[in-house]
Motif scaffolding. Sequence first.
Motif, short mmCIF file in Angstrom:
data_model
loop_
_atom_site.label_atom_id
_atom_site.label_comp_id
_atom_site.label_asym_id
_atom_site.label_seq_id
_atom_site.Cartn_x
_atom_site.Cartn_y
_atom_site.Cartn_z
N SER A 289 0.83 -1.21 0.00
CA SER A 289 0.00 0.00 0.00
C SER A 289 0.86 1.26 0.00
O SER A 289 0.55 2.24 -0.69
N ASN A 290 1.93 1.24 0.79
CA ASN A 290 2.81 2.41 0.89
C ASN A 290 3.48 2.69 -0.46
O ASN A 290 3.65 3.85 -0.85
N SER A 291 3.83 1.62 -1.18
CA SER A 291 4.42 1.79 -2.51
C SER A 291 3.39 2.38 -3.47
O SER A 291 3.68 3.34 -4.21
N TYR A 292 2.18 1.83 -3.45
CA TYR A 292 1.11 2.32 -4.35
C TYR A 292 0.84 3.79 -4.09
O TYR A 292 0.79 4.60 -5.02
N TRP A 293 0.68 4.15 -2.82
CA TRP A 293 0.35 5.54 -2.47
C TRP A 293 1.45 6.51 -2.90
O TRP A 293 1.19 7.51 -3.57
N ASN A 294 2.68 6.19 -2.55
CA ASN A 294 3.77 7.14 -2.81
C ASN A 294 4.12 7.22 -4.29
O ASN A 294 4.56 8.27 -4.75
N GLU A 295 3.92 6.14 -5.02
CA GLU A 295 4.13 6.23 -6.47
C GLU A 295 3.11 7.18 -7.09
O GLU A 295 3.44 8.00 -7.95
N LYS A 296 1.87 7.11 -6.61
CA LYS A 296 0.82 7.96 -7.17
C LYS A 296 1.01 9.43 -6.80
O LYS A 296 0.74 10.31 -7.60
N VAL A 297 1.45 9.70 -5.56
CA VAL A 297 1.57 11.11 -5.14
C VAL A 297 2.98 11.65 -5.32
O VAL A 297 3.20 12.85 -5.15
N GLY A 298 3.94 10.74 -5.62
CA GLY A 298 5.29 11.20 -5.91
C GLY A 298 6.10 11.56 -4.68
O GLY A 298 6.95 12.46 -4.75
N GLN A 299 5.86 10.88 -3.57
CA GLN A 299 6.63 11.17 -2.35
C GLN A 299 7.50 9.97 -1.97
O GLN A 299 7.45 8.91 -2.59
N ILE A 300 8.31 10.18 -0.92
CA ILE A 300 9.26 9.15 -0.50
C ILE A 300 8.57 8.20 0.47
O ILE A 300 8.05 8.64 1.50
N PRO A 301 8.53 6.90 0.18
CA PRO A 301 7.83 5.96 1.05
C PRO A 301 8.52 5.78 2.39
O PRO A 301 9.75 5.77 2.48
N ALA A 302 7.72 5.62 3.45
CA ALA A 302 8.28 5.40 4.78
C ALA A 302 8.67 3.95 5.00
O ALA A 302 9.58 3.66 5.77
N ASN A 303 7.99 3.03 4.32
CA ASN A 303 8.28 1.61 4.49
C ASN A 303 9.56 1.28 3.71
O ASN A 303 9.61 1.43 2.49
N THR A 304 10.58 0.84 4.42
CA THR A 304 11.89 0.63 3.77
C THR A 304 11.88 -0.50 2.74
O THR A 304 12.76 -0.56 1.88
N ASP A 305 10.89 -1.39 2.81
CA ASP A 305 10.82 -2.45 1.81
C ASP A 305 10.47 -1.92 0.43
O ASP A 305 10.61 -2.62 -0.57
N VAL A 306 10.01 -0.67 0.36
CA VAL A 306 9.62 -0.08 -0.93
C VAL A 306 10.81 0.50 -1.67
O VAL A 306 10.74 0.80 -2.85
N ARG A 307 11.93 0.67 -0.97
CA ARG A 307 13.07 1.36 -1.58
C ARG A 307 13.57 0.68 -2.85
O ARG A 307 14.15 1.34 -3.72
N SER A 308 13.36 -0.61 -2.98
CA SER A 308 13.84 -1.32 -4.17
C SER A 308 12.79 -1.37 -5.28
O SER A 308 13.02 -2.00 -6.32
N ALA A 309 11.66 -0.70 -5.09
CA ALA A 309 10.60 -0.74 -6.10
C ALA A 309 11.09 -0.10 -7.41
O ALA A 309 11.80 0.92 -7.40
N ALA A 310 10.67 -0.68 -8.52
CA ALA A 310 11.15 -0.21 -9.83
C ALA A 310 10.73 1.22 -10.11
O ALA A 310 11.47 1.98 -10.76
N TRP A 311 9.58 1.65 -9.60
CA TRP A 311 9.07 2.98 -9.96
C TRP A 311 9.97 4.09 -9.42
O TRP A 311 9.99 5.19 -9.99
N ILE A 312 10.69 3.81 -8.33
CA ILE A 312 11.55 4.86 -7.76
C ILE A 312 12.66 5.24 -8.73
O ILE A 312 13.03 6.41 -8.88
N ASP A 313 13.20 4.24 -9.46
CA ASP A 313 14.26 4.53 -10.42
C ASP A 313 13.77 5.41 -11.57
O ASP A 313 14.54 6.18 -12.16
N SER A 314 12.49 5.29 -11.91
CA SER A 314 11.97 6.06 -13.04
C SER A 314 11.33 7.37 -12.62
O SER A 314 10.93 8.17 -13.46
N ALA A 315 11.20 7.62 -11.31
CA ALA A 315 10.62 8.87 -10.82
C ALA A 315 11.76 9.85 -10.53
O ALA A 315 12.34 9.85 -9.43
N ALA A 316 12.09 10.69 -11.51
CA ALA A 316 13.27 11.54 -11.39
C ALA A 316 13.22 12.46 -10.18
O ALA A 316 14.24 12.69 -9.52
#
Length: 428
Positions: A331-358
């Motif tokens: 959920s934290n990954s979904y939310w932060n990808e949509k709003v463009g913020q930094i996720p608090a859950n550290t398991d999201v740090r490796s999500a692919a979308w972070i690399d493409s969100a400049a």
Amino acid sequence: MRKLLVAVAAAALALSACSSEGGAGSDGEVTITFWDNNGGPAREPIYKELITRFEAANPKIKVEYVGIPSASVQQKYDTAIAGGETPDVGGVTTSYLAHLVGQEALAPLDDRINGGPLKDKLLPSLVETVRQTAPDGKLYIVPSSANMDIVWYRTDWFQDAGLEAPKTWDEFISTATKLTDAGANKYGYTIRGGAGSVFQLITEAYAYSGVDNFFKDGQSTLGDPANAELVDKIADLYKKATPEADVNNSFTQMIAQFTGGSVAMMHHNLGSYSDVTKALGDKVAAMPLPVGPSGKRTVVPNPTDGFAVFRNSENQDAAWKFAEFLTSAESNSYWNEKVGQIPANTDVRSAAWIDSAAHVKMALGVLEDPATVLVPAPVYLPQYSSITKTDSEPQYQKVLLGELSAQQFLDDVAKKLTEAQKEWEDRK
């Protein structure tokens, strides 16, 4: 006074948003109420999707969503507390967390976090920020997102003018001036002179001055002459490289100017990602706040967002289950990808979308740079909001209009912050 507050609460709370009425029904189902503390068309669909997912996974719990505009959320919470009609779970930031804790409105979450899947999965810096905000050091919200002040800019304007994103404040001011064509209703920058202005101004001042602590020997450093130098520079831009209406700008007017095509640069934060990209697509990019003559990068962190369980809730277990779901990795990954913020859950740090969100990658780079100095503002002070909003915003408008000096303005605010800090220390 108490009776008056309760009466006001009863009148104002026509909101059907109050805490669920009683415990589980005969069929075991419960309905909990969730207040979104930054409600609006950009975020509501995202929460609605997460609520659908949560209810599918937890068929005995229904969630009633209520969107509250961020500008009025603290007042709404105060009214609800006075009337004994708080929601079960709500979005809360550290900017008014201490105020709610002082009214004993929230349930501590330490045991729930440490006893479940979120243990050791939350960014330590955010957890520490939340702890520092409460007088007793407990966690009254589970952090969900990190944010950072940045400058959004029009890449097409910069390209047409042959300019690069400025790295220093002097370059920034020069660029804003070059991009201004008042006759064509085009301006290089937009100043936030109305609601919410002073917090942004503070982040600009410390980014310029390089002052690395908000307090030294118990005294606020806001009145440092280097901070005043920056405020003078911004005020000097007013009406030269910015629209005249900027003196009354809240976020709403400021972003309307930027997305409407009349300004080239806008200082806000990662949270306006969906607004600016929806309007401008790939014609917009983000840069960090420039640095000042010292060359040091100092960052005043934004208040931390999170979710609180209200002490008045009769369904605290269900409320926590929802808060825990919202901050799970998925959920934290979904939310932060949509709003463009930094996720608090550290398991999201490796999500692919972070690399493409400049913009997120840029912000992470700033925050993780060992040379970056964080200067946390004292949002834990119960008076912080009133000092930097009610008391100060009209004074800042006087600075923009040339009726008050930047130094006097900052000295007055610094004095109030110093007094509030002393009261805070004395109560510990």
